[in-house]
Design a protein around this motif. Structure first.
Motif, PDB file in Angstrom:
ATOM      1  N   SER A  62     -81.412  48.713  64.296  1.00  0.00           N
ATOM      2  CA  SER A  62     -81.124  48.495  62.891  1.00  0.00           C
ATOM      3  C   SER A  62     -80.184  47.313  62.773  1.00  0.00           C
ATOM      4  CB  SER A  62     -80.468  49.749  62.307  1.00  0.00           C
ATOM      5  OG  SER A  62     -80.054  49.499  60.997  1.00  0.00           O
ATOM      6  N   LEU A 604     -86.573  46.913  64.976  1.00  0.00           N
ATOM      7  CA  LEU A 604     -86.211  47.195  63.604  1.00  0.00           C
ATOM      8  C   LEU A 604     -87.366  47.896  62.939  1.00  0.00           C
ATOM      9  CD1 LEU A 604     -84.614  43.786  62.878  1.00  0.00           C
ATOM     10  CD2 LEU A 604     -83.549  45.865  63.691  1.00  0.00           C
ATOM     11  N   GLY A 609     -84.875  45.460  57.271  1.00  0.00           N
ATOM     12  CA  GLY A 609     -84.217  44.984  58.480  1.00  0.00           C
ATOM     13  C   GLY A 609     -84.848  43.695  58.985  1.00  0.00           C
TER      14      GLY A 609
END
Ligand SMILES: *[C@@H]1O[C@H](CO)[C@@H](O)[C@H](O)[C@H]1NC(C)=O
Length: 650
Positions: A62, A604, A609
């Motif tokens: 993340s 991600l 993201g």
């Protein structure tokens, strides 16, 4: 490499920079040590939760961060609600959100199993949210007396112990996520004379403990919360879970002095490898550059000697002596042929001069920032000082941007000087700010704490219009009053025909070839910069960075000059934009590198993201394009001025 918290002169400079009016808004913590007596309260502040690489495969899952008091975490709040701790502008821009907490730490007072607040109830959606964050490897970031609370990690390669920054929100076993709800806080203190103490290290050992029994009734009725061996806590995603937060504090004497307390956080994984790869790339780059420069010099010396000899032969011709033409040289060839065109105004001189002005501004800003950092001014205890310095320098250096842009535009013979003055401080910062703003919309939508608050945005716009723009105008005014940089040869009325170019002199192949060298100079360091940006690690290897920046400037200048030489030899005089874009092509490699990093190091999930990552990478690459492009252009300009100044033209 030792790092002091702050040297006295730097502290003085810091105080000067944060003038009295500003000091309440932007404050620089960590400038002076705080001394405590036994029993004094030591503040524990909480910062946002950040993703760190997962401990199984080291991949980042993340890039958004969350406020500590995000409702889904249900962390205990201070009685009167949390308050923001004032921070520097740079620290806010880089995502710090520091707030007060309900923890009570008393210097030199060991305490065990203190309850933080009444038990919290996690409903299904919060449980799901927290479990996802645990799976993504989020870490808590606390600050005790300005020092990050970390975990003790052993580096197996060098066999040294160091502190990581932040500690895990939870852990996972085969199937279940366990949220940490008990914290053993181990604080190292250093004793001064006269029973005075300073905090020199903080470690938190978090653990997950199931909250059993019920909290109702008189004496709190939870069992086995602080003892060892109870079952871990799992947040139920199909029901309600009761969670109690507890902590213990242990104060350990330490011999570490306050001035060196950051050393154990700043750990270089195997510095030998780092030095090795750096020296490796440095040697290659220096070797290539020396080769390029020596080939170029030899060729030039021959050319100039030939041109000038040819000249004297022609003169002899005129005076009637029968000249024997030596060396089979019949007439002028190569770069001399285009002497009547090389200083012709390039296409879109306005845009080019605006880019060059901003490039000069970036160049000086980067140089100053690295120099400040080398002087030990940007100590990591000075949170956000790097960002603050960069913003301040960029603002103040608006003068240089305006000056360079105006001077270049005047030398190009540009006439729309008002537009030049207006565009210089607006175009590039405008593009950067607009992108930044759009990316922030994503962060706002995600309710991430990484989103820069709207008020900070307004502050930046304010600083920009009130300080940077007027300074840039002033610079432009001074620049336009200076005489233009005169070319050494006159430009012909009619432009020459340009012969078709060979494959490798075509724009794209030459960009690909030239761009890779400056990129090679910074490649090693780029990896560390990326991991410090995305894994929220402190970046402090400014010695390395300084070296890399120097190497990059040299290579960038050398290879661009070589390219321009070949271009002129092939009788193509459109070198202005070519020099700029070819040198700037290394930004393409920076972006490509970011994409590779994305594929190999990051996992991600969602769209936000990825958009954020790509967006920020593109923004950084754009600035890098302007920076390297300007370096290449100015080097080529100096080169062209020099070579055409050293031949005789009749
Ligand atoms: C606190 O406890 C630790 C570990 O039990 C011990 O080493 C330390 O000396 C204690 N500190 C004080 C101030 O009592």
């Amino acid at each position: 490499m030792r790092l002091r918290d702050l040297s006295p002169s730097a502290a003085l400079l810091a105080t000067l920079l944060t003038a009295p009016e500003l000091s309440s808004a932007f404050y620089l913590p960590g400038v002076a040590p705080t001394t405590y007596h036994a029993g004094d309260t030591v503040p524990l502040n909480v910062n946002r939760l950040t993703p760190v690489g997962s401990n199984t495969d080291g991949q980042l899952r993340s890039v958004v961060s969350f406020d500590y008091y995000h409702p889904a975490f249900h962390f205990c709040r201070p009685e009167n609600g949390p308050e923001y701790v004032s921070e520097s502008l740079g620290s806010i821009l880089f995502g710090d959100r520091i707030m007060t907490s309900p923890f009570e730490l008393k210097m030199m007072t060991n305490e065990t199993c203190k309850t933080l607040c009444d038990a919290k109830k996690f409903d299904q959606s919060s449980a799901h949210f927290v479990n996802r964050r645990i799976a993504q490897g989020f870490a808590l970031n606390w600050l005790v007396d300005g020092l990050p609370a970390g975990q003790l990690i052993e580096d197996e390669v060098t066999n040294t112990k160091f502190y990581s920054q932040g500690f895990a929100l939870g852990s996972s076993d085969d199937k279940e996520m366990h949220m940490n709800n008990h914290y053993d806080i181990l604080i190292d203190y250093h004793e001064l004379a006269g029973e005075q103490y300073r905090v020199v290290g903080v470690i938190v050992q978090p653990s997950s403990r199931k909250t059993q029994g019920d909290g109702s009734g008189e004496g709190v009725n939870y069992q086995n919360h602080c003892g060892q061996g109870g079952p871990p806590l799992t947040l139920d995603e199909n029901g309600e879970t009761e969670v109690k937060f507890t902590y213990s504090v242990y104060w350990m004497p330490s011999t570490t002095a306050w001035a060196t307390r950051w050393d154990k956080y700043l750990h270089v994984f195997d510095p030998k490898i780092h030095w090795f790869s750096l020296i490796n790339s440095a040697v290659i780059v220096v070797f290539l550059t020396i080769t390029v420069v020596s080939i170029l010099l030899r060729a030039l010396r021959k050319d100039i000697a030939r041109y000038n000899r040819l000249d004297s032969i022609n003169l002899d011709d005129l005076s009637g002596t029968s000249a024997v033409i030596e060396d089979g040289v019949q007439e002028d060839s190569g770069w001399k042929l285009v002497h009547g065109d090389v200083f012709r105004t390039p296409g879109s001189p306005l845009i080019l001069s605006v880019f060059l002005g901003n490039g000069a501004q970036l160049f000086v800003m980067t140089g100053f920032t690295i120099a400040f950092a080398l002087l030990g001014f940007l100590s990591p205890s000075n949170r956000g000082s790097l960002g603050t310095i960069m913003v301040l320098l960029y603002t103040v250096l608006g003068f240089i941007g305006g000056y360079v842009s105006a001077r270049v535009y005047k030398s190009f013979g540009g006439e729309r000087w008002k537009l030049n003055i207006a565009l210089t401080p607006i175009m590039v910062p405008g593009i950067v700010f607009a992108t930044f703003f759009l990316l922030n919309l994503f962060l706002w939508a995600k309710q991430s704490s990484g989103a820069v608050p709207f008020t900070t945005m307004l502050v930046i716009v304010g600083i920009w219009f009130l300080i940077s723009v007027p300074l840039s105008f002033a610079g432009s005014w001074v620049g336009f009053r200076q005489p233009p940089i005169a070319p050494p040869v006159r430009t012909n009325q009619i432009p020459r025909q340009i012969p078709p170019s060979t494959t490798y002199m075509k724009p794209i192949p030459s960009m690909l070839l030239v761009g890779i060298l400056p990129f090679g100079a910074i490649f090693v360091e780029l990896y560390f910069i990326m991991s410090s940006i995305w894994f929220s690690k402190v970046y402090y290897m400014f010695g390395f960075l300084f070296l890399c920046y120097g190497l990059m400037i040299i290579t960038c200048a050398a290879v661009t000059v070589l390219m321009v030489y070949f271009l002129l030899c092939s009788e193509n005089y459109h070198w202005h934009w070519r020099a700029f874009t070819t040198a700037g092509a290394s930004a393409g490699y920076v972006f490509l590198n970011a994409l590779i990093y994305w594929v190999t190091k990051l996992q991600l999930g969602g769209l936000a993201g990825s958009v954020l990552y790509i967006g920020y990478s593109a923004l950084i690459s754009f600035l890098f394009f302007i920076l390297t492009g300007s370096i290449g252009f100015f080097a080529s300009w100096a080169f062209v001025q020099k070579i055409y100044g050293s031949i005789k033209i009749d």
